[in-house]
Structures are given as structure tokens and as C-alpha cells.
Design an enzyme around this catalytic site. Sequence first.
Site, PDB file in Angstrom:
ATOM      1  N   SER A   1       0.812  -1.220   0.000  1.00 48.06           N
ATOM      2  CA  SER A   1       0.000   0.000   0.000  1.00 48.06           C
ATOM      3  C   SER A   1       0.847   1.272   0.000  1.00 48.06           C
ATOM      4  CB  SER A   1      -0.950   0.004   1.213  1.00 48.06           C
ATOM      5  OG  SER A   1      -0.239   0.270   2.392  1.00 48.06           O
TER       6      SER A   1
ATOM      7  N   LYS B   1       0.657   4.070   7.255  1.00 46.79           N
ATOM      8  CA  LYS B   1      -0.143   5.000   6.443  1.00 46.79           C
ATOM      9  C   LYS B   1       0.576   6.340   6.388  1.00 46.79           C
ATOM     10  CE  LYS B   1      -3.997   2.521   5.915  1.00 46.79           C
ATOM     11  NZ  LYS B   1      -4.488   2.087   4.607  1.00 46.79           N
TER      12      LYS B   1
END
Lengths: 143, 417
Positions: free
Chosen positions: A64, A101
Site C-alpha cells: 500500500s 499509512k
Amino acid sequence: MSLALDPRVIVAGVVPWLIPVAPVAVACGYPSPAQDYFSGEIDLNEHLIQDKTSTFIVRVAGDSMEPGGISDGDELIVNKALEPKDGSVVVAILDGELTIKRLRITRTGVILQADNPKYPPIRVPELSELRIWGVVTRCLHYV
Amino acid sequence: MDVNCFYASAERIFDPSLEGRPVVVLSNNDGCAVTRSDEAKALGIVLGEPWFKLAPRVREWGLQARSSNYELYGSISARVMELLARYSAWQEVYSIDECFLGVKGDGGDLLALGRAMREACRSHVGVPVCVGIAPTKTLAKLANKWAKKNKAFGGVCRWESVPVAEREALMARLPVNEIWGVATRLSKRLAAIGIYSIMDLARADPIRMRDKFSVVMMRTVLELQGTPCIPMEEERVGRDQLIFSRSFSTPIRTAGAMRQVMSVYAQQASARLAKHRLQAKVLTAFAATSYSNPADTSYPSVVVPLPMPTADPVILSRAAHALVPRIYEGLKYVRAGIMVTDLRPSGNQPPLQLFENAHEERHIGPLIEEVAKKYGRESIGLGVAGLKGGPDWSMKREMLSPRYTTEWAELPIVKAA
């Protein structure tokens, strides 16, 4: 020779105890002319770790953050004590798991983004509702 | 300073899913619960409860159990201690999760300092701690315990900031064996002379207590009265010793078996020294019987100066065997270890030819290491340590979490998804 190799017991007690001894090095032979200029090899710990009490190394699982240069299997240096800012790559606690993230702090709220557009962003109204585990300071990327 | 439920808290740093759930950490060989999270305590799990009694209720309680991950706890402990050392030049590391710090200042400053320490442990390492501040070590331990029990303190209790009446009420409520340094068996003898609570002991005459009991008891009384008399013991910090020590899954009962254990530790020490390019000058070997069996205790130890700075497994083994004659056959030894001290870099001082020993010349240490690396730790060993199938006293740890901070292959995983 065999006498010198035979260790003798000089102290016997009932509890293990520690002996404070200062290491003393005695130099032999000719000193190297470079010795005066040598102050040790580059120590990566010194340059990559600001505070070793709060720095941890973690391993990435997943893609990601791939476009941002953080790939599956890379190791990250994470400082738990740093204050996360807008744009910081953070390790957040999501559903009891450590998750990487990118943190976005905007006027309308806080967003946890993946660099890879395949993964949808997570929006939260307040930073205080987020549990940030640490801030990523370096990526040890395999090339 | 004391870390709350230390082992469970260390496990939670890397596994946040354990937060809010009952967690127990099991003793060596997964025998019994040695650390319980608050949630586990609330379920009525007692300290030392055997795992076989807990195991059937795991599902019902949502109980999470872990084997003792000493590598992890050691690493987290070192971080906490290093962090706290920044708050005082005067630190005594008392155990893996407790330390005393010497600080000066007025009430407000000290409370602020305690809160800063607590916050630093949370933000830097990720473990909850409690701080007790008092004029003596005994009272500091009591204040710490209070901070832990009573949430209103917010984790930091300064003894003298609490009104006297409240302090006395607490001391009157707590039985005397709750105080640091007073064992349960002593509390029976204290009860015989009318001392039941901590308050009773604090009001006792120190001289009389010395005559009836010991100097230790007198010190405890004086400390409860606010006179510091247990000095700070500072420890040497730094990498000038290596310790190999472990509890056994089956107690060692014979000198022969202890000899084998010593050989194994000596070879581990040799490998570790070689890895760090160090040589040792002194070796200490020790063993201990169980504390829980006071009838047959034996804590032998020997200190052996080595003939030269060395990492040679043959010499280290021989030195460690000096412990063997001190082992009482038949007693149950549950723990043993060796420690090498006075470490120095190898190669700095090439030994004179005369003292260079034959094994080192033949590179026996590196050879054993190489074979062990290729074919496994149990494939080769020196003398009695080289046993097929591995010695049966090694530790059982079936619910072990990864060694997150000490093994490159076991780093914590962060999800990128």
C-alpha cells in the site's frame, strides 16, 4: 604450560557477585601513523537512530505504500516518541494491528492515506481519535 | 518506579490486539502465571496459578497466554532504565521492572518530575509505569504500590503530598507483610508481639526491633518513620559482562548433569565473545536451588580468574567446571549460569607466544561455531556438551511471541494494506 592453563578458584561464595574491573589495554609494537586520525568507522546506529530508547525496527507486509518507495519486505526505522505532522509516514493502530499509512492533517479532518491509490483513505474527525504507534524516519529499501 | 504488569505490558507494545483483554505470561516451561494484566486479575486468576488449570478456560475468558519472552523483556527493560537514568544521576536498577532514582526538589517539582517520567515511558517505550516519591526507599515502594492501586493518583504518588491522616489510615489497613523487606513468615513472629499492620510496625521502637529481630528489621522501621537508611546501590552500566543463565525444565540433581550444563554455557559464552571480538579474563559460575523449598537450599558460586584473556571454549569450559565439586548430589538445582567479566577486545594485545594456548591456535572455537551454524546447535559440542537430541533441561516455551527487538528475522510486522 599446563600449570598456566589450569584455572584456579580464588573466591568461593554463596551468592554470585559482580566484580567491577576497568578494562585496561596495553599497546604493543609500533603505533600506526594513521592512528591519530582514526576515530572509528561510520556507525549507522549513530546516524539512523536519534534516540535508541524510542526507536524500533519493523518490517513491511503489503504494497500500500509502494509508490512512495516503501515496498513489501522493507524494514523501517520507527521513532515512537516523535510528534506526527501533516505528511508524516506513521505506524497507526487500526483494529488492533500495526498499520503503515501517510498522515494528512487538514482543516476538515485527519486522513490516513495509502500512497497506493488501490487502497481507500480512512477519514477521522480528530487526531486524538487516532492511535499513532510511531513515526517512520527511514526506510531500508531493498534495491 | 515500577512498570505495571511488566511482562504483559511488554507483549502489548507490539501486539495492540492484547489491549483490554486478559493476558497472562507464564513462567519458565509454561508452568504457571507469573504476570497477569488487570483484566486477568479481575477474572480471579491468582499469581502462580498453574497453566493446566487455566488452559481449559481460555476460550470462555478470551484469555491470551504467552510464554516468557526473556529476550523481549530484557530489551524493553534496558530501554526503560536508560530513559529513566536521564532523570537522575543516581539510579539503582532493582529488578527487571523496578528502579530507584535519587531526586531532589520541592513537592510540586517532584510530582511534575514523576509525571514526566511516566509520560516518557509511555511515549518512548510504550509501557505504563507508576512512580512513588518519598524520603526513603521503603516509603517510596509503598507510595508506588498506592499509586498502582488507587487510580486517583494518576500513576504518581508523592508520599508527603498526601495528608497525614490518609497515610496513617492506609498503613493501618495494610498487613505488615505488604511492606518491602518483610516476608510472610516474619509476619507471624511480628503478630506474636502485637504487630499486625504497617502502622504497628512504624510505631515500633527501632532498637527493640533490632534486638528481637535483626538490623534489617530496624532499618525497615526507621525507613517507615522517614529516616533513610537503605543506601542506593549503584550498578555498573555497560557491556563489560555477559551472562548466560537459565531455569531448567527438570531440576538438575547430579554433579555430572551440572557439568554438562556448564559445558554448554561455556560454549555459548565462547561463541558470543568471538562474535563480539572480545576476550574475558574472569569467569563466574553459579547455581541455585528453588526459593520455594527453603529446607534444602544451596547457592554455590565460584569466581575463576582465567590464565589469560580468552574466548577459548576449552578454557572457559574447564573454568566453569570449577562449580561442579560444590554441587550437592540429590538437591534440586533449578537454575544455573555463568558470567564472563573483565571483557576486552581480542587482538588488541597479542598474547606472548608462551601464553598463547594450543586450542586457540587450532581455532577450535570458530570451528565448533561453523559446524553448529550449518548443522544446528545440537550437532556438535565440546566433551559432555555435545549431546545428540539436545540436553533435556532446555526450556519449554510453546506460546512464545517473536523476539521483536533482538532478532532480525522476528521484527514486528506492519501491515501495508
